[in-house]
Design an enzyme around this catalytic site. Sequence first.
Site, PDB file in Angstrom:
ATOM      1  N   THR A 208      28.064  20.514   2.943  1.00 38.93           N
ATOM      2  CA  THR A 208      26.750  22.082   3.420  1.00 38.93           C
ATOM      3  C   THR A 208      26.030  21.075   4.690  1.00 38.93           C
ATOM      4  OG1 THR A 208      25.924  21.907   1.119  1.00 38.93           O
ATOM      5  CG2 THR A 208      24.119  22.795   2.560  1.00 38.93           C
TER       6      THR A 208
ATOM      7  N   LYS B 143      25.293  29.269  -0.344  1.00 39.13           N
ATOM      8  CA  LYS B 143      24.713  27.256  -1.048  1.00 39.13           C
ATOM      9  C   LYS B 143      23.439  26.770  -0.471  1.00 39.13           C
ATOM     10  CE  LYS B 143      25.077  23.418  -2.151  1.00 39.13           C
ATOM     11  NZ  LYS B 143      25.989  22.187  -1.516  1.00 39.13           N
TER      12      LYS B 143
ATOM     13  N   LYS C 256      18.279  17.006   3.087  1.00 45.73           N
ATOM     14  CA  LYS C 256      18.906  17.361   4.090  1.00 45.73           C
ATOM     15  C   LYS C 256      18.841  18.906   4.322  1.00 45.73           C
ATOM     16  CE  LYS C 256      22.974  16.650   4.303  1.00 45.73           C
ATOM     17  NZ  LYS C 256      24.292  18.303   4.101  1.00 45.73           N
TER      18      LYS C 256
END
Length: 310
Positions: free
Chosen positions: A110, A186, A254
């Site tokens: 990701t 995502k 993150k």
Amino acid sequence: MDTTKNDAVDAPTTSTEDLNVTVLGTGLMGGGIARTLAAAGFAVTAWNRTPAHAEPLRAYGVSVEPNLAAALADADVVLVVVYDAASVMDVLERGIGAAPAGAVWVQMATIGVEESRDVARFAETKGAHLVETLMMGSKDQAENGALTLMAGGNPALFDQADPVLQAISVKIVHCGESVGSGSVVKLACNLWLACITSAACQSVELLKGEGVDPQLFLDVISGMTTDSPYAHLKGGKAITGDFSAQFEVNALLKDLGLVGEVMARRGFRTDLLDRQKALYDEVRAQGHGHDDVSAVALAFASPRDTPGLS
């Protein structure tokens, strides 16, 4: 397109023995994926920036190669399961020339939408074939071939990688024909994950604070339209206080930062995102960055229930 293992689709014609798979990155997710593929009969080579972290995989039939070029030399499919955009670019810059020209690179980290597009452009300039399949699921799903994958990229490239992707997943959702489309899906999913985790943990801590069995919250929602397996998973960890990592607080933060980048680019309101970031930042500041995201429960715990507080 949503493809599950129960769909009536033609089985891949390529056998596991015909494909050499290289897994770059052997953390919580990459290590589990390597084990799953080895158990499924693929010839799996693993590489990690810190070689010692990959060594335990040898016990599961995985070939561990400390040299990146050697790890890529015979690869048909390369799974990139490292931490962030800088790490992805690093392995691509150092490794693309070492892999066979026909190898398919599957970017699984990701790293953000624009970053994903940058990676795809770089691969294209080097003549490499790259797609993305972002992952939903945690350590347990990686180890049991039960991930959900969000795919983006040239559909033709997925044919070669399909046996590998089917082996590690229960569902593949094709989000678009360009790299970056899977990434934005995502990020949306991880924002939802952050919210549902904090909401479940707050409900658990509310009942704890009132001296009521917090399991009753999960018992009540069980089977209702408001139910969620994830609420039981993370709420259960909050009840027991077992914050062993399945998905680390640091990693979620993150990803929430990447969600913020997309929102800022679109001028999208960020009040819900900002509150989630503040909650997870709070528990990271308490020293729980490497713990599971369910440690967000500590942001809601009363002082008498929180270790180290009085």
